[in-house]
Write an enzyme that holds these catalytic residues in place. Structure first.
Site, PDB file in Angstrom:
ATOM      1  N   ILE A 195       0.831  -1.202   0.000  1.00  0.00           N
ATOM      2  CA  ILE A 195       0.000   0.000   0.000  1.00  0.00           C
ATOM      3  C   ILE A 195       0.870   1.258   0.000  1.00  0.00           C
ATOM      4  CG2 ILE A 195      -1.633   1.339   1.383  1.00  0.00           C
ATOM      5  CD1 ILE A 195      -2.924  -1.306   2.225  1.00  0.00           C
ATOM      6  N   GLY A 253       3.454  -0.044   9.118  1.00  0.00           N
ATOM      7  CA  GLY A 253       2.701  -0.812  10.104  1.00  0.00           C
ATOM      8  C   GLY A 253       3.049  -2.281  10.027  1.00  0.00           C
ATOM      9  N   ASN A 257     -11.038  -7.177  15.929  1.00  0.00           N
ATOM     10  CA  ASN A 257     -10.805  -8.384  15.132  1.00  0.00           C
ATOM     11  C   ASN A 257     -10.142  -9.429  16.023  1.00  0.00           C
ATOM     12  OD1 ASN A 257     -10.937  -9.892  12.804  1.00  0.00           O
ATOM     13  ND2 ASN A 257      -9.058  -9.071  11.920  1.00  0.00           N
ATOM     14  N   TYR A 261      -3.005  -5.076  17.354  1.00  0.00           N
ATOM     15  CA  TYR A 261      -3.202  -4.293  16.129  1.00  0.00           C
ATOM     16  C   TYR A 261      -4.431  -3.395  16.255  1.00  0.00           C
ATOM     17  CZ  TYR A 261      -3.535  -3.382  11.091  1.00  0.00           C
ATOM     18  OH  TYR A 261      -3.588  -2.782   9.848  1.00  0.00           O
TER      19      TYR A 261
END
Length: 433
Positions: A207, A275, A332, A338
């Site tokens: 990304i 990240g 999640n 995270y």
């Protein structure tokens, strides 16, 4: 990894079978390309209730009649009571079916009035309406809500949401504030970042590389920052984009100072993309997995942002765009570290944005990707990967370019009125959106 299900549903047998079985039927999305930079077709302007909004000053090409519009812009800023809310239905009901495939519906709303609970109620109702329409409209079409008072300040936002660049952004609410509009640094509207310097962290691949490429396309001189281990990839990308590479561990205590030293002429766009993930359920997660994720994803963002603002390296009129995540908004399993780090990014944005604008003339926003097709998601087991792809209104995964285009909009010189926003790039995920 190719989405074979999406390809299959694009065939006649695939359409027939998935329809009979009640399975998702994703449509191939129309994204930006140099050959097709805009949506072909009319932009239809509709109005619900009496409005004082001046759209003429935006320069948008709008029409009052179209048989198959590529986009519909509904001005609902004048809706102040339940009776006038009915005009939203009356305006869109006859035209929704005729919107072209991969078309756009953008609803314009007003800020909630704390002194008028009737107005606040029906303007908030527009959010539920917009999100619901986004989940039912289908055929690759998107629906978003923009709250604003001055249409001229929303030009870059409307250009983005009415274009192929917003293909994977749907069901979102964007607030455009009263901040003065900053003219583009370039006379070329296709290269609005000309003369500006942008730094992207974690940009050697994935990304981050897509963000770097898109900012360079828009005219920026891009500095590709990544860890020393990725220096070769970073230099290759920087050379291709005509930019520069900076090998640096973003978690270093003096990372901000070293960035400022490497850019003595200053910085206009700071993109916090670096990240990592170290997934494991909390009961099985050692402290190192927790701390490493929090250090890269959150602590480094806080430290470098503070340092670059304090030193003045980030110039007035600058843009900070950080990367959050759907995991930080909805949670999640297996990602408490995270999720905590990405929710922390959201907290940073909401707290810092008004002060950074007032004190430094810098806007602070975030993108929150959902399921994006990368090497990381390609390694997910098949059935979990397929579930991730289908659990959104567009029934497919996004591409790195979708995150990059959203970042480029927030980095645009004309986006000075967009501040403190967290925009989900998730196809309107059924989780957290």
């Amino acid at each position: 990894m190719a989405d074979r299900y999406l390809s299959f549903t694009g065939t006649a047998p695939g359409r027939f079978l998935t329809r009979r079985l009640g399975l998702p039927q994703p449509a191939a999305l129309r994204r930006w390309s140099p050959q097709r930079p805009t949506l072909e077709g009319d932009r239809l302007l509709l109005t619900a209730a009496k409005s004082d909004l001046d759209l003429a000053g935006t320069g948008l090409d709008l029409t009052s009649a179209a048989e198959q519009p590529a986009a519909v812009l509904l001005d609902a800023t004048g809706v102040r009571d339940v009776e006038s809310l009915a005009e939203v239905h009356a305006a869109l009901h006859p035209v929704v079916r005729s919107v072209a495939d991969s078309g756009r519906v953008v609803v314009l709303g007003a800020p909630l009035d704390p002194a008028d609970h009737h107005q606040a109620a029906v303007q908030q109702a527009l959010e539920g309406f917009t999100r619901s329409l986004g989940k039912e409209i289908g055929r690759g079409r998107t629906v978003n809500l923009v709250r604003l008072t001055d249409a001229r300040a929303a030009r870059s936002t409307l250009d983005f949401l009415l274009s192929p660049k917003s293909a994977y952004v749907s069901g979102q609410v964007v607030e455009v504030g009263p901040a003065p509009v900053t003219d583009a640094a370039s006379d070329d509207p296709d290269r609005p970042l000309t003369g500006r310097t942008a730094l992207v962290t974690g940009a050697a691949r994935g990304i981050g590389a897509a963000v770097a490429e898109t900012l360079a396309r828009d005219g920026a001189r891009v500095v590709v920052l990544d860890v020393p281990q990725a220096e070769q990839d970073a230099r290759r990308l920087a050379d291709r984009l005509g930019g520069a590479a900076l090998a640096l561990d973003i978690t270093a205590p003096d990372a901000g100072e070293r960035i400022a030293a490497a850019l003595p002429d200053g910085l206009d766009v700071l993109v916090h993309n670096a990240g990592i993930t170290r997934d494991r359920r909390l009961v099985n997660m050692p402290a190192e997995r927790w701390s490493s994720v929090l250090d890269v994803n959150l602590a480094s963002v806080l430290r470098t942002t503070d340092a670059l603002l304090a030193s003045g390296a980030l110039r007035r009129g600058g843009r900070i765009v950080a990367t959050a995540s759907i995991a930080g908004l909805a949670g999640n399993a297996g990602q408490t570290n995270y999720g905590a780090s990405k929710a922390g990014v959201v907290g940073l944005i909401r707290s810092l944005a008004p002060r950074a604008l007032a004190e430094h003339g810098v806007t602070v926003n975030a993108v929150a990707p959902g399921f994006i097709e990368t090497k990381m998601t390609a390694a997910i087991p098949l059935f979990i990967r397929e579930a991730g792809r289908r659990m959104n209104s567009l029934a497919q995964g996004g591409l790195p370019a979708d995150v990059a285009e959203t970042t480029a909009w927030l980095a645009h010189p004309g986006s000075g009125a967009v501040n403190g926003q967290v925009v989900r790039v998730c196809g309107q995920s059924l989780l957290g959106a």
